[in-house]
Structure formats: C-alpha cells, structure tokens
Design a protein around this motif. Structure first.
Motif, PDB file in Angstrom:
ATOM      1  N   SER A 187     -21.446  -0.145  16.146  1.00  0.00           N
ATOM      2  CA  SER A 187     -20.134   0.506  16.076  1.00  0.00           C
ATOM      3  C   SER A 187     -19.902   1.468  17.237  1.00  0.00           C
ATOM      4  CB  SER A 187     -19.983   1.255  14.747  1.00  0.00           C
ATOM      5  OG  SER A 187     -19.883   0.346  13.666  1.00  0.00           O
ATOM      6  N   ASP A 188     -20.974   2.134  17.702  1.00  0.00           N
ATOM      7  CA  ASP A 188     -20.801   3.069  18.825  1.00  0.00           C
ATOM      8  C   ASP A 188     -20.356   2.337  20.085  1.00  0.00           C
ATOM      9  OD1 ASP A 188     -21.941   5.857  17.884  1.00  0.00           O
ATOM     10  OD2 ASP A 188     -23.273   4.328  17.063  1.00  0.00           O
ATOM     11  N   ILE A 189     -20.916   1.142  20.291  1.00  0.00           N
ATOM     12  CA  ILE A 189     -20.511   0.340  21.461  1.00  0.00           C
ATOM     13  C   ILE A 189     -19.095  -0.180  21.266  1.00  0.00           C
ATOM     14  CG2 ILE A 189     -21.024  -1.751  22.780  1.00  0.00           C
ATOM     15  CD1 ILE A 189     -23.954  -1.375  22.060  1.00  0.00           C
ATOM     16  N   LEU A 190     -18.782  -0.656  20.054  1.00  0.00           N
ATOM     17  CA  LEU A 190     -17.434  -1.150  19.778  1.00  0.00           C
ATOM     18  C   LEU A 190     -16.396  -0.047  19.957  1.00  0.00           C
ATOM     19  CD1 LEU A 190     -18.042  -3.336  16.577  1.00  0.00           C
ATOM     20  CD2 LEU A 190     -17.858  -4.096  18.951  1.00  0.00           C
ATOM     21  N   GLU A 191     -16.749   1.174  19.543  1.00  0.00           N
ATOM     22  CA  GLU A 191     -15.822   2.302  19.671  1.00  0.00           C
ATOM     23  C   GLU A 191     -15.526   2.586  21.139  1.00  0.00           C
ATOM     24  OE1 GLU A 191     -13.465   5.555  18.192  1.00  0.00           O
ATOM     25  OE2 GLU A 191     -14.226   3.684  17.355  1.00  0.00           O
ATOM     26  N   ARG A 192     -16.553   2.544  21.973  1.00  0.00           N
ATOM     27  CA  ARG A 192     -16.356   2.776  23.414  1.00  0.00           C
ATOM     28  C   ARG A 192     -15.524   1.674  24.058  1.00  0.00           C
ATOM     29  NH1 ARG A 192     -19.302   6.490  26.233  1.00  0.00           N
ATOM     30  NH2 ARG A 192     -20.791   7.741  25.045  1.00  0.00           N
ATOM     31  N   MET A 193     -15.615   0.462  23.494  1.00  0.00           N
ATOM     32  CA  MET A 193     -14.886  -0.686  24.043  1.00  0.00           C
ATOM     33  C   MET A 193     -13.518  -0.871  23.369  1.00  0.00           C
ATOM     34  SD  MET A 193     -18.050  -3.401  24.270  1.00  0.00           S
ATOM     35  CE  MET A 193     -17.061  -4.693  25.009  1.00  0.00           C
ATOM     36  N   TRP A 194     -13.164   0.016  22.463  1.00  0.00           N
ATOM     37  CA  TRP A 194     -11.900  -0.051  21.735  1.00  0.00           C
ATOM     38  C   TRP A 194     -11.783  -1.362  20.959  1.00  0.00           C
ATOM     39  CZ3 TRP A 194      -7.987   3.744  21.511  1.00  0.00           C
ATOM     40  CH2 TRP A 194      -8.236   4.871  22.295  1.00  0.00           C
ATOM     41  N   ILE A 195     -12.880  -1.775  20.338  1.00  0.00           N
ATOM     42  CA  ILE A 195     -12.892  -2.982  19.528  1.00  0.00           C
ATOM     43  C   ILE A 195     -13.018  -2.579  18.062  1.00  0.00           C
ATOM     44  CG2 ILE A 195     -14.163  -5.095  18.965  1.00  0.00           C
ATOM     45  CD1 ILE A 195     -15.025  -5.241  21.872  1.00  0.00           C
ATOM     46  N   GLY A 196     -12.108  -3.080  17.236  1.00  0.00           N
ATOM     47  CA  GLY A 196     -12.098  -2.676  15.837  1.00  0.00           C
ATOM     48  C   GLY A 196     -13.093  -3.440  14.982  1.00  0.00           C
ATOM     49  N   GLY A 197     -13.273  -4.725  15.265  1.00  0.00           N
ATOM     50  CA  GLY A 197     -14.170  -5.520  14.443  1.00  0.00           C
ATOM     51  C   GLY A 197     -14.529  -6.817  15.126  1.00  0.00           C
ATOM     52  N   TYR A 198     -15.406  -7.570  14.478  1.00  0.00           N
ATOM     53  CA  TYR A 198     -15.873  -8.829  15.046  1.00  0.00           C
ATOM     54  C   TYR A 198     -16.284  -9.767  13.916  1.00  0.00           C
ATOM     55  CZ  TYR A 198     -18.040 -11.996  18.399  1.00  0.00           C
ATOM     56  OH  TYR A 198     -18.348 -13.085  19.157  1.00  0.00           O
ATOM     57  N   THR A 199     -15.973 -11.055  14.076  1.00  0.00           N
ATOM     58  CA  THR A 199     -16.332 -12.068  13.094  1.00  0.00           C
ATOM     59  C   THR A 199     -17.376 -13.006  13.690  1.00  0.00           C
ATOM     60  OG1 THR A 199     -14.144 -11.985  12.054  1.00  0.00           O
ATOM     61  CG2 THR A 199     -15.460 -13.949  11.653  1.00  0.00           C
ATOM     62  N   TYR A 200     -18.435 -13.269  12.933  1.00  0.00           N
ATOM     63  CA  TYR A 200     -19.504 -14.171  13.375  1.00  0.00           C
ATOM     64  C   TYR A 200     -19.304 -15.530  12.696  1.00  0.00           C
ATOM     65  CZ  TYR A 200     -21.776  -9.947  15.073  1.00  0.00           C
ATOM     66  OH  TYR A 200     -22.058  -8.780  15.736  1.00  0.00           O
ATOM     67  N   PRO A 201     -18.740 -16.505  13.412  1.00  0.00           N
ATOM     68  CA  PRO A 201     -18.434 -17.786  12.765  1.00  0.00           C
ATOM     69  C   PRO A 201     -19.662 -18.526  12.254  1.00  0.00           C
ATOM     70  CG  PRO A 201     -17.289 -17.569  14.879  1.00  0.00           C
ATOM     71  CD  PRO A 201     -18.290 -16.464  14.801  1.00  0.00           C
ATOM     72  N   PHE A 202     -20.802 -18.454  12.982  1.00  0.00           N
ATOM     73  CA  PHE A 202     -21.947 -19.264  12.587  1.00  0.00           C
ATOM     74  C   PHE A 202     -22.684 -18.703  11.374  1.00  0.00           C
ATOM     75  CE2 PHE A 202     -22.894 -16.569  16.191  1.00  0.00           C
ATOM     76  CZ  PHE A 202     -24.020 -15.869  15.802  1.00  0.00           C
ATOM     77  N   THR A 203     -22.338 -17.493  10.920  1.00  0.00           N
ATOM     78  CA  THR A 203     -22.883 -16.982   9.649  1.00  0.00           C
ATOM     79  C   THR A 203     -21.770 -16.639   8.666  1.00  0.00           C
ATOM     80  OG1 THR A 203     -22.937 -14.698  10.496  1.00  0.00           O
ATOM     81  CG2 THR A 203     -24.935 -16.035  10.779  1.00  0.00           C
ATOM     82  N   MET A 204     -20.513 -16.819   9.082  1.00  0.00           N
ATOM     83  CA  MET A 204     -19.354 -16.546   8.237  1.00  0.00           C
ATOM     84  C   MET A 204     -19.329 -15.098   7.752  1.00  0.00           C
ATOM     85  SD  MET A 204     -17.593 -19.208   8.291  1.00  0.00           S
ATOM     86  CE  MET A 204     -17.809 -20.873   8.906  1.00  0.00           C
ATOM     87  N   GLU A 205     -19.628 -14.171   8.647  1.00  0.00           N
ATOM     88  CA  GLU A 205     -19.618 -12.744   8.312  1.00  0.00           C
ATOM     89  C   GLU A 205     -18.560 -12.025   9.145  1.00  0.00           C
ATOM     90  OE1 GLU A 205     -24.076 -11.379   7.371  1.00  0.00           O
ATOM     91  OE2 GLU A 205     -23.891 -12.522   9.220  1.00  0.00           O
TER      92      GLU A 205
END
Length: 293
Positions: free
Chosen positions: A219-237
C-alpha cells in the motif's frame, strides 16, 4: 595353424534422443497458450466467453483464494521478482563456477523450474485476463456507440451527478460534534456486493460469488504511485490501498470487483461500478459513486 577369426565392428546407427517429459510438458503448455492467445483476436468469441464462460472459472477459483488471510497473487508477484533477481545472480556466478558440475546441475534445475512457472502463469493469463479483456466494450460487439456529445448533454450529466451527490450527503449520519460516522470496511463490503448483484439481471457477469477486497501489503508503494487498488486475474483476488479515504473506498472496491467479474477495461469498470452504487440504498455508497461520476 588355425586362422584367427577377426570380427569386423558393426557401425552403430545413431538414434535420436527422446525428448524428456519436462520438455514435452513445456511444449504442450506453450502450444495451448499460443492457441488461446490467437483466439483473443476473434472478438465475437471473446464476447461469448466473457459473457457466458468466464463467470464459472471466476467463481471456481475465487472460492479457493477468497478465504486466505493474505493475497496469494501479491505473494506470487514478490516470488517472481525474487526469482528474477536470483536468476541474474546465479548467471553471474556461473561464469566463475562453470567447471563445477554440481553447480551447473543446480542452475539447470533452477532455470527449468523458473521456465515452467513462467509458462504456467502465461497460460493462466489467457483465459483469466487476455480473452475477456479483448472482448468488445461491455461485451456488446460493435453497436455503434457514440463518441461525441453536446455541451447540453454533458451539462445534464453533471447536474444529475451533483444533485445525487447532495442528496446522498444529506442522508449520511453525522455525529453531534460534526464528524461523519463512517462505517468500517467490513460493514461496507456486503453492501457493495449486494449493489453489484442487483444489476446482474441487466449485466449477467455480475452474478455469483464475491471475494473480500483485501488490503495490499504494498500500500505504501501504491500510495506514492497514486494507485487505489489492483486485481490479480490469475488468483481472482482484488486488493485496495489501505490508505484510501472512506468516501472513495466503496467505489474503488466496486471498481476492482467489476474487474474481477470480467470487465477489465477501465471505462467498463468505471461505468458498471458507478451504475451499481448510485442505485444502492446506502447513502455513503451513493455519495462515493456520484462523487466519482
């Protein structure tokens, strides 16, 4: 004197080396992956797959990963990065230890394992991401959607979203000290799921089982990159940045869950998530969706 019999050596016919089970398996996985990749260029097939077949694969794998206390997809991502780094280190060491048979055998086993893992991930990405991603917008084919709008139409949409935003804001509970009583994420998740299921009659992909959106360890890296979330298709998470604001969290989680259900294009996920949440009975969900709209 007895004559000594001299045997003439018979030349051995060279035989082709049989391919090992490893390389046969790798060849099969690679061939199927290529075939699936080629089918992604057939838009009608991608539409049919995303609308009819994908949901069963999605729900089946989601049951396996939804209840894990951590994000398996994120762990796999870290493992992949670590294996790439180790690969570079092992190749550099191989320059100096190339005469060591044990080390060469170790490198052979390591890189074979790395290769088969990479092939498996690529194979899984085809039905879980590439084929639904290559479907037409909303899976409706080329229906001649409009791309240009008048000023009056844009103003009407702006007015609609602002009115909805103000109405939702008036219904949100506020404490005596003026602070908003935001619910916990665990409380909003069932409401988001219900709102998404409520539009499944019009959008069949939205039916079925929904996983809990997990907080991302990065989350700390996502916050710096202004990314709110991420979906992993190969695990459906689906994951979200744990630092997001409580007013943005509902629409973000709904957006990621729309990706999870096969709407992998950003404009699709935005549209479906907003449409679902503005029709929710919960004012916070409506506020979050109208604000994003």
């Amino acid at each position: 004197l007895e004559k000594e019999e001299i045997e003439t050596p018979v030349e051995e016919i060279p035989q082709k080396k049989k391919k090992s089970a490893y390389w046969k398996t790798a060849a099969v996985i690679f061939s199927v992956t290529v075939i699936l990749a080629l089918t992604s260029f057939i838009t009608p097939f991608c539409d049919w797959y995303a609308n009819n077949a994908y949901i069963y694969l999605c729900d089946g794998l989601t049951y396996l990963t939804a209840y894990l206390p951590f994000c398996l997809g994120e762990m796999m991502m870290y493992l992949g990065v670590a294996m790439v780094i180790f690969s570079v280190i092992f190749l550099i060491l191989l320059i100096f230890l190339r005469n060591k048979q044990k080390y060469r055998r170790f490198c052979g086993g390591y890189f074979k394992t790395f290769l088969i893992m990479l092939l498996c991930v690529l194979f899984l990405y085809m039905p879980m991401w590439l084929i639904p991603f290559r479907s037409s917008v909303m899976g409706e084919g080329d229906t001649g959607k409009r791309r240009e709008f008048t000023y009056e139409e844009i103003y009407a949409l702006l007015e609609y979203s602002i009115n909805g935003l103000n109405q939702a804001a008036e219904e949100i509970e506020i404490a005596e000290d003026g602070k908003v009583l935001f619910p916990e994420i665990e409380e909003t998740q069932p409401l988001i799921n219900a709102a998404l299921v409520n539009i499944s009659e019009e959008f069949p992909r939205m039916r079925g089982f929904y996983p809990t959106v997990k907080p991302a360890l990065c989350s700390d890296i996502l916050e710096r990159m202004w990314i709110g979330g991420y979906t992993y298709p190969f695990t459906m998470e689906a994951t979200h940045n744990k630092y997001i604001s409580p007013t943005y969290q509902p629409i973000l989680d709904a957006h990621e869950l729309c990706h999870h259900k096969g709407y992998y294009k950003e404009n699709e996920a935005e549209f479906v998530s907003q449409l679902a949440l503005i029709n929710s009975d919960d004012p916070l969900l409506r506020f979050s969706a109208y604000n994003e709209m």
